[in-house]
Design an enzyme around this catalytic site. Structure first.
Site, PDB file in Angstrom:
ATOM      1  N   ASN A  90       0.737  -1.277  -0.102  1.00 60.88           N
ATOM      2  CA  ASN A  90       0.031   0.105  -0.123  1.00 60.88           C
ATOM      3  C   ASN A  90       0.827   1.231   0.177  1.00 60.88           C
ATOM      4  OD1 ASN A  90      -2.485   1.842   0.837  1.00 60.88           O
ATOM      5  ND2 ASN A  90      -1.010   2.067   2.369  1.00 60.88           N
ATOM      6  N   TYR A 155       2.876   9.435 -11.424  1.00 59.35           N
ATOM      7  CA  TYR A 155       2.270   8.620 -10.553  1.00 59.35           C
ATOM      8  C   TYR A 155       1.213   7.649 -11.183  1.00 59.35           C
ATOM      9  CZ  TYR A 155      -1.233   7.681  -7.023  1.00 59.35           C
ATOM     10  OH  TYR A 155      -2.109   7.433  -5.918  1.00 59.35           O
TER      11      TYR A 155
HETATM   12  P1  NAD Z   1      -0.611   8.674   2.776  1.00 60.61           P
HETATM   13  O1  NAD Z   1       0.187   9.616   2.443  1.00 60.61           O
HETATM   14  O2  NAD Z   1      -1.617   9.268   4.072  1.00 60.61           O
HETATM   15  O3  NAD Z   1      -0.131   7.565   3.311  1.00 60.61           O
HETATM   16  C1  NAD Z   1       1.114   6.981   2.428  1.00 60.61           C
HETATM   17  C2  NAD Z   1       1.593   5.804   3.237  1.00 60.61           C
HETATM   18  O4  NAD Z   1       2.769   5.481   2.566  1.00 60.61           O
HETATM   19  C3  NAD Z   1       2.117   6.205   4.692  1.00 60.61           C
HETATM   20  O5  NAD Z   1       1.968   5.286   5.826  1.00 60.61           O
HETATM   21  C4  NAD Z   1       3.625   6.530   4.434  1.00 60.61           C
HETATM   22  O6  NAD Z   1       4.388   6.066   5.733  1.00 60.61           O
HETATM   23  C5  NAD Z   1       3.846   5.358   3.579  1.00 60.61           C
HETATM   24  N1  NAD Z   1       5.263   5.638   3.104  1.00 60.61           N
HETATM   25  C6  NAD Z   1       5.457   6.890   2.183  1.00 60.61           C
HETATM   26  N2  NAD Z   1       6.766   6.893   1.818  1.00 60.61           N
HETATM   27  C7  NAD Z   1       7.422   5.883   2.113  1.00 60.61           C
HETATM   28  C8  NAD Z   1       8.684   5.382   2.016  1.00 60.61           C
HETATM   29  N3  NAD Z   1       9.424   5.884   1.098  1.00 60.61           N
HETATM   30  N4  NAD Z   1       8.773   3.695   2.308  1.00 60.61           N
HETATM   31  C9  NAD Z   1       7.802   3.362   3.105  1.00 60.61           C
HETATM   32  N5  NAD Z   1       6.609   3.782   3.094  1.00 60.61           N
HETATM   33  C10 NAD Z   1       6.250   5.121   2.745  1.00 60.61           C
HETATM   34  O7  NAD Z   1      -1.496   8.323   1.448  1.00 60.61           O
HETATM   35  P2  NAD Z   1      -2.744   7.420   1.287  1.00 60.61           P
HETATM   36  O8  NAD Z   1      -3.723   8.225   0.709  1.00 60.61           O
HETATM   37  O9  NAD Z   1      -3.205   6.625   2.528  1.00 60.61           O
HETATM   38  O10 NAD Z   1      -2.152   6.418   0.264  1.00 60.61           O
HETATM   39  C11 NAD Z   1      -2.072   5.014   0.490  1.00 60.61           C
HETATM   40  C12 NAD Z   1      -1.883   4.394  -1.009  1.00 60.61           C
HETATM   41  O11 NAD Z   1      -3.203   4.816  -1.520  1.00 60.61           O
HETATM   42  C13 NAD Z   1      -0.912   4.983  -2.171  1.00 60.61           C
HETATM   43  O12 NAD Z   1      -0.251   3.738  -2.715  1.00 60.61           O
HETATM   44  C14 NAD Z   1      -1.437   5.777  -2.910  1.00 60.61           C
HETATM   45  O13 NAD Z   1      -1.010   5.879  -4.063  1.00 60.61           O
HETATM   46  C15 NAD Z   1      -2.997   5.182  -2.923  1.00 60.61           C
HETATM   47  N6  NAD Z   1      -3.873   5.952  -3.497  1.00 60.61           N
HETATM   48  C16 NAD Z   1      -4.450   7.146  -2.591  1.00 60.61           C
HETATM   49  C17 NAD Z   1      -5.596   7.930  -3.078  1.00 60.61           C
HETATM   50  C18 NAD Z   1      -6.029   8.994  -2.338  1.00 60.61           C
HETATM   51  O14 NAD Z   1      -6.754   9.849  -3.053  1.00 60.61           O
HETATM   52  N7  NAD Z   1      -5.540   9.332  -1.266  1.00 60.61           N
HETATM   53  C19 NAD Z   1      -6.196   7.391  -4.266  1.00 60.61           C
HETATM   54  C20 NAD Z   1      -5.802   6.366  -5.131  1.00 60.61           C
HETATM   55  C21 NAD Z   1      -4.667   5.844  -4.433  1.00 60.61           C
END
Ligand code: NAD
Length: 247
Positions: A90, A155
Site C-alpha cells: 500500500n 504517478y
Molecule cells: P498517505 O500519504 O496518507 O500514506 C502513505 C503511506 O505510505 C504512509 O503510511 C507512509 O508512511 C508510506 N510511505 C510513504 N513513503 C514511504 C517510503 N519511502 N517507504 C515506506 N513507506 C512510505 O497516503 P494514502 O492516501 O493513504 O495512500 C496510500 C496508497 O493509496 C498509496 O499507494 C496511494 O497511491 C494510494 N491512493 C491514494 C488515493 C487518495 O486519494 N488518497 C487515491 C488512490 C490511490
C-alpha cells in the site's frame, strides 16, 4: 473474516494503510505494519493499542526499495509468527509536476517506491507463501491507473505498472494457490489529497456520481473482502472503489 491470519501492510501508519490495518485487526488478524520510519511505525502501533490493548500488531520499518532489507524483514515475520497469509502493498507517493518541470530523479523516485517496492515485497512474500502453499497479495492501485491524469505523469504511470504486476502475478502464482488483486481507490480523504487546492478538488467531487470523496474505510472494506476467503475464486482483478468517478 481473517481470524488466525498473519498480514503485512506497507504504508500502514496513516491514511488508507492505517484503515486497512485496523480493519484486519478488527477481523481477527495479526498485523505487521510497515512505516517509512521505525518511530512512525511505533506511534501507529501505540495508537492502535490504546484503542484496543488486545490487538495483535507490530510495527517495523524496512527500506521497501531494498530487496535485501525486505527479504530480511519478511523472514523475521515468518520466524516470529510462523507464516505470512496476506501482503498488502500500500505504501505510495504521488506528485503533480508538469512534464516540462519533471526532474528525472523525481520520476525515478516514484517508480522506485510505487513499483519496485511492490515487486520486492511481492517476491519476498511469494517465496514464503509458495512454501506454505497459499497466500494473498493485494496492491493499492488508483483510479488514475485507468484514465491517467492531466499532470504528474509519474504517478499514473506507476499505478499502470501496479496493475500490470497484479494481473501478471495472478497468472503466474495461481498454481501456487496465491491470489493477487488490486484495489483502485478514487480520491480518498487522506494526507495525500489534503493539500490539493479547493478549486481543483471541488469540480472533481461534482463529477463523482456519489457526490463525495471516499473515506479510508470505504477502501479498507474492499481490502477486507479481497483478503478473505469470500474472495477465494477472485484473482487478477483491479477493483475500483471510486464512487464511479471517471476523471
Ligand atoms: P498517505 O500519504 O496518507 O500514506 C502513505 C503511506 O505510505 C504512509 O503510511 C507512509 O508512511 C508510506 N510511505 C510513504 N513513503 C514511504 C517510503 N519511502 N517507504 C515506506 N513507506 C512510505 O497516503 P494514502 O492516501 O493513504 O495512500 C496510500 C496508497 O493509496 C498509496 O499507494 C496511494 O497511491 C494510494 N491512493 C491514494 C488515493 C487518495 O486519494 N488518497 C487515491 C488512490 C490511490
Amino acid at each position: 473474516m481473517l481470524k488466525g491470519k498473519v498480514a503485512i501492510v506497507t504504508g500502514g501508519t496513516r491514511g488508507i494503510g492505517f484503515a486497512i490495518v485496523k480493519k484486519y485487526l478488527d477481523n481477527g488478524a495479526t498485523v505487521i505494519l510497515c512505516g517509512s520510519r521505525k518511530e512512525t511505525a511505533e506511534e501507529a502501533v501505540k495508537k492502535l493499542k490504546q484503542e484496543n490493548p488486545e490487538y495483535k500488531v507490530e510495527g517495523i520499518a524496512p527500506k521497501l526499495t531494498s530487496p535485501e532489507e525486505v527479504r530480511e524483514a519478511f523472514e523475521y515475520v515468518k520466524k516470529s509468527y510462523g507464516k505470512i497469509d496476506i501482503l498488502v502493498n500500500n505504501a505510495g507517493i504521488s506528485a503533480r509536476e508538469s512534464l516540462y518541470d519533471y526532474k528525472p530523479e523525481d520520476f525515478a523516485k516514484i517508480m522506485d517506491l510505487n513499483v519496485n517496492a511492490v515487486f520486492n515485497c511481492s517476491q519476498a512474500a511469494a517465496v514464503i507463501m509458495k512454501e506454505q502453499q497459499g497466500g494473498v497479495i493485494l496492491n493499492t492501485s488508483s483510479m488514475v491507473s485507468i484514465y491517467g491524469q492531466p499532470s504528474g505523469c509519474g504517478y499514473p504511470t506507476s499505478k499502470f505498472a501496479v496493475n500490470g504486476l497484479t494481473k501478471s502475478l495472478a497468472r503466474e502464482l495461481g498454481k501456487d494457490n496465491i491470489r493477487v488483486n488490486a484495489v483502485a481507490p478514487g480520491i480518498t480523504n487522506t494526507d495525500m489529497v489534503a493539500n490539493i487546492p479547493e478549486e481543483i478538488i471541488k469540480p472533481l467531487i461534482e463529477a463523482i456520481p456519489l457526490k463525495r470523496i471516499g473515506e479510508p474505510e470505504d477502501v479498507a472494506n474492499a481490502f477486507l473482502y479481497l483478503a478473505s476467503d469470500m474472495a477465494s475464486y477472485v484473482t487478477g482483478v483491479v477493483l475500483s472503489v471510486d464512487g464511479a468517478a471517471r476523471s
